[in-house]
Design a protein around this motif. Structure first.
Motif, mmCIF file in Angstrom:
data_model
loop_
_atom_site.group_PDB
_atom_site.id
_atom_site.type_symbol
_atom_site.label_atom_id
_atom_site.label_comp_id
_atom_site.label_asym_id
_atom_site.label_seq_id
_atom_site.Cartn_x
_atom_site.Cartn_y
_atom_site.Cartn_z
ATOM 1 N N GLY A 188 -39.018 -1.072 -9.824
ATOM 2 C CA GLY A 188 -39.646 -0.015 -8.602
ATOM 3 C C GLY A 188 -39.762 0.561 -9.023
ATOM 4 N N ILE A 189 -40.141 2.386 -8.216
ATOM 5 C CA ILE A 189 -40.738 3.382 -8.768
ATOM 6 C C ILE A 189 -39.564 3.928 -8.942
ATOM 7 C CG2 ILE A 189 -42.032 5.542 -8.468
ATOM 8 C CD1 ILE A 189 -44.402 3.940 -6.765
ATOM 9 N N SER A 190 -38.268 4.250 -8.298
ATOM 10 C CA SER A 190 -37.711 4.327 -8.314
ATOM 11 C C SER A 190 -36.112 3.904 -9.739
ATOM 12 C CB SER A 190 -36.456 4.508 -7.046
ATOM 13 O OG SER A 190 -37.555 5.198 -5.751
ATOM 14 N N GLY A 191 -36.378 2.641 -8.958
ATOM 15 C CA GLY A 191 -35.311 1.891 -10.168
ATOM 16 C C GLY A 191 -35.545 2.038 -11.586
ATOM 17 N N ASN A 192 -37.051 2.189 -11.436
ATOM 18 C CA ASN A 192 -37.545 2.535 -13.328
ATOM 19 C C ASN A 192 -37.270 3.821 -13.642
ATOM 20 O OD1 ASN A 192 -37.995 0.223 -12.756
ATOM 21 N ND2 ASN A 192 -40.624 -0.500 -12.896
ATOM 22 N N THR A 193 -37.819 5.001 -12.642
ATOM 23 C CA THR A 193 -37.313 6.258 -13.096
ATOM 24 C C THR A 193 -35.661 6.593 -13.234
ATOM 25 O OG1 THR A 193 -39.298 7.397 -11.534
ATOM 26 C CG2 THR A 193 -37.618 8.873 -12.205
ATOM 27 N N ASN A 194 -34.891 6.007 -12.633
ATOM 28 C CA ASN A 194 -33.550 6.335 -12.842
ATOM 29 C C ASN A 194 -33.554 5.306 -14.276
ATOM 30 O OD1 ASN A 194 -33.108 7.208 -10.467
ATOM 31 N ND2 ASN A 194 -32.496 5.508 -9.370
ATOM 32 N N GLU A 195 -33.835 4.669 -14.916
ATOM 33 C CA GLU A 195 -33.014 3.971 -16.423
ATOM 34 C C GLU A 195 -33.895 5.155 -17.097
ATOM 35 O OE1 GLU A 195 -32.504 1.374 -17.288
ATOM 36 O OE2 GLU A 195 -31.189 0.420 -15.109
#
Length: 651
Positions: A188-195
């Motif tokens: 998802g957007i948040s998870g991918n941004t955190n990566e």
């Protein structure tokens, strides 16, 4: 209680019962309207409705032409408006590729050595990004005139979009500043941004969507601001474009400086945010429960903690509008609306401990009306100066008494040298209402002094300055004003005022606006139903000043800044008062949800003779007293707007 008082009480109770019946009928009618609107929406989704689109467009064109002829009076009037719009379109173009640095400017920027050569980590989560969008994104980052950056790409694309990885790897092989990682799962957007964040090694973090474009000088501008201002959060203006070129502009969004109430009502900051890594470490990473509006949640948290939020008033970010983007249609991501409401609600709970209601408005699903709960219902003292004008005053008072749902108020009418018998007869009639008092000010007319005199007789925790030529529209107008005034960070709160013909008289005041470059009203004479620039007539927002024709403030704050400055006998005393409050550290708020009619004449023209001389003296006094503020510009009115117009016309 004598017989006359008993008769008056019976009459009052009878009229009150009639009013309650009428109010009930109005509420029932409003529910019926909502049901009809729902049915209308269903009809609009039908095949027959869509089939008739060409015919309706023809009818709409006819109606608009007729309305414009009526409004502008003639074909020449329309032509003047057309010429104005064409000039504005011309002005818009200079914010596209025409604003890019020349080869000489770009070379100078590349060679600039700042005391702090900040490293920017640009985070971009990828997901099935179209090839053209991806290459344009990579190219725009590599084209930055400031060279100390890294681009962190986390790819959650599916197997059918393997080209995303192939393109990114080719770029990364040639430029080690580009970091690319394939994700095992799309988080998802948040998870991918955190990566992406896990790859970042920079001093500042910046957020770039996978289908958008950066101005080549944006990182240079941000590095300069960080060095000069030590800002820990920076944002800029942005352009929405469509098609193959950023010069195909749909919207130019010129933003105010940091305004927390604007941000709660509408994520106006949006792009392009950059912030200190230390600030992010303090607030925490992106939260998946706000996916779709994870940026709104993050911006609210970061700006709350930031020492200095700085706005660069230049269009340095280009937001692409395409079929699947929020820029074109929020319905492409409807979950974003609910996520944004939760983000705003939770932020308000964290800051104030208040369980506010967050609702979409008619402007746009993510432009919000916020209903703060009233922590108490204190006495509000309404101060109304008056000289004669029985009809105006009676209309005003009766609308307060019959319309208001807030009951804990008193009215202090400041009588100033009236001469007519009818006004004194009306005063005598008002004596029967225990909520109303008349006090007598016998000096010459001085609006500031009269109000200060009236305030000295009040008993309320809050003071509500009100002109005698007002009429209440919104039943809960006092609640709408109080819900902001009760906050410890807010002082003056003003409502939305209309002329009798339903055009706008007041929707916030900008200093420096108008021919005298002192102060003026935004959206002046716009239609009552106008959405405003970027929807700004549909949500509460921070402003430099609100009109004294309807202004609520706590008595403690009123006394703290010394009330109204009596040197401003007629004009600018309210703006001066609001500036004093702002310099004392408070916010001033305009809310469009407290609506009143203001029967001031909008056709009275320029004052002449001694009145014109007095007005000019007060202009000069205001401009001298607040020279530094005027020179700096109104923080809530972008410097790209012309100060000659109230409708946010681009320079």
């Amino acid at each position: 209680m004598d017989q006359e008082q008993m008769d008056y009480k019976k009459l009052y109770e009878a009229e009150r019962e009639k009013t309650e019946v009428l109010v009930s009928k109005i509420e029932e009618s409003e529910k019926e309207i909502e049901e009809l609107n729902f049915k209308l929406d269903r009809i609009k989704g039908s095949f027959a409705w869509k089939l008739a689109i060409p015919l309706r467009k023809g009818l709409h064109f006819y109606e608009k032409t007729r309305d414009r002829l009526t409004r502008y009076g003639s074909i020449p009037g329309i032509m003047r408006k057309v010429r104005s719009k064409l000039q504005e379109r011309k002005n818009m173009k200079r914010h596209g590729t025409a604003s890019f640095p020349s080869p000489e400017e770009a070379k100078a920027q590349r060679e600039t050595v700042f005391p702090r050569m900040i490293k920017f980590s640009i985070l971009t989560p990828l997901y099935n990004t179209p090839e053209k969008f991806l290459t344009e994104l990579l190219d725009c980052v590599q084209a930055q005139t400031y060279r100390n950056w890294e681009l962190c790409l986390a790819d959650g694309s599916d197997s059918e979009h393997a080209y995303v990885g192939e393109i990114c790897k080719k770029y990364a092989e040639k430029d080690p500043r580009i970091k690319y990682q394939v994700l095992e799962h799309n988080e998802g957007i948040s998870g991918n941004t955190n990566e992406c964040l896990k790859m970042a090694t920079g001093d500042y973090i910046a957020l770039l969507d996978h289908d958008d474009i950066l101005h080549p000088a944006v990182l240079y501008e941000y590095a300069r601001v960080i060095n000069e201002k030590n800002a820990d959060y920076i944002y800029c203006d942005e352009i929405t474009f469509e098609g193959d070129s950023i010069d195909h502009m749909i919207v130019l969004h010129f933003k105010p400086d940091f305004a927390i109430d604007n941000l709660r009502g509408n994520n106006y900051i949006c792009h392009f945010s950059a912030f200190s890594r230390h600030l992010l470490d303090e607030t925490g990473v992106f939260r998946s429960q706000y996916d779709g509006s994870q940026d709104h949640d993050m911006i609210l948290r970061l700006t709350t903690k930031a020492k200095l939020v700085y706005h660069v008033p230049k269009a340095l970010y280009y937001w692409r509008s395409h079929k699947a983007s929020v820029a074109q249609d929020i319905n492409a991501k409807t979950y974003a609306v609910d996520a944004a409401k939760r983000a705003v609600h939770d932020h308000i709970m964290d800051v104030y401990g208040m369980d506010a209601k967050v609702e979409s408005t008619r402007a746009f699903p993510t432009i919000f009306r916020i209903r703060y709960p009233l922590l108490e219902r204190p006495l509000i003292s309404i101060v109304i100066p008056n000289k004669d004008h029985m009809e105006d005053l009676s209309r005003c008072v009766e609308s307060i008494v019959n319309k208001s749902t807030y009951e804990n108020y008193e009215i202090v009418i400041v009588e100033n040298n009236s001469e007519t018998k009818e006004i004194f007869d009306y005063y005598k009639a008002l004596e029967h209402n225990p909520k109303i008092r008349i006090v007598r000010y016998e000096g010459e007319f001085n609006y500031a002094k009269i109000n200060n005199f009236g305030v000295s007789f009040t008993n309320g925790k809050y003071v509500l300055l009100l002109n005698n030529d007002m009429k209440i529209i919104t039943r809960d107008w006092m609640e709408e004003l109080l819900m902001y005034a009760q906050r410890p960070d807010v002082a003056a709160v003003g409502g939305k005022l209309y002329y009798a013909d339903n055009t706008i008289q007041h929707a916030g005041i900008v200093i420096g606006l108008g021919a005298h470059r002192a102060a003026g009203h935004t959206h002046y004479k716009d239609d009552k139903m106008h959405l405003g620039y970027m929807g700004r007539l549909c949500y509460a927002q921070d402003v430099t000043a609100v009109t004294g024709a309807c202004l609520l403030v706590s008595r403690a704050q009123y006394d703290e800044v010394g009330g109204l400055d009596e040197e401003f006998r007629v004009a600018f005393n309210d703006v001066d008062f609001c500036l004093k409050l702002r310099h004392a550290g408070y916010l001033n708020v305009f809310t469009p949800f407290a609506e009143l009619y203001h029967y001031e004449s909008k056709t009275r023209g320029m004052e002449e003779g001694e009145k014109q001389k007095r007005f000019q003296q007060e202009v000069d006094l205001f401009r001298n007293k607040w020279k530094a503020d005027l020179d700096a510009g109104d923080p809530y009115f972008n410097p790209n707007f012309s100060l000659d117009y109230s409708d946010y016309t681009i320079k």
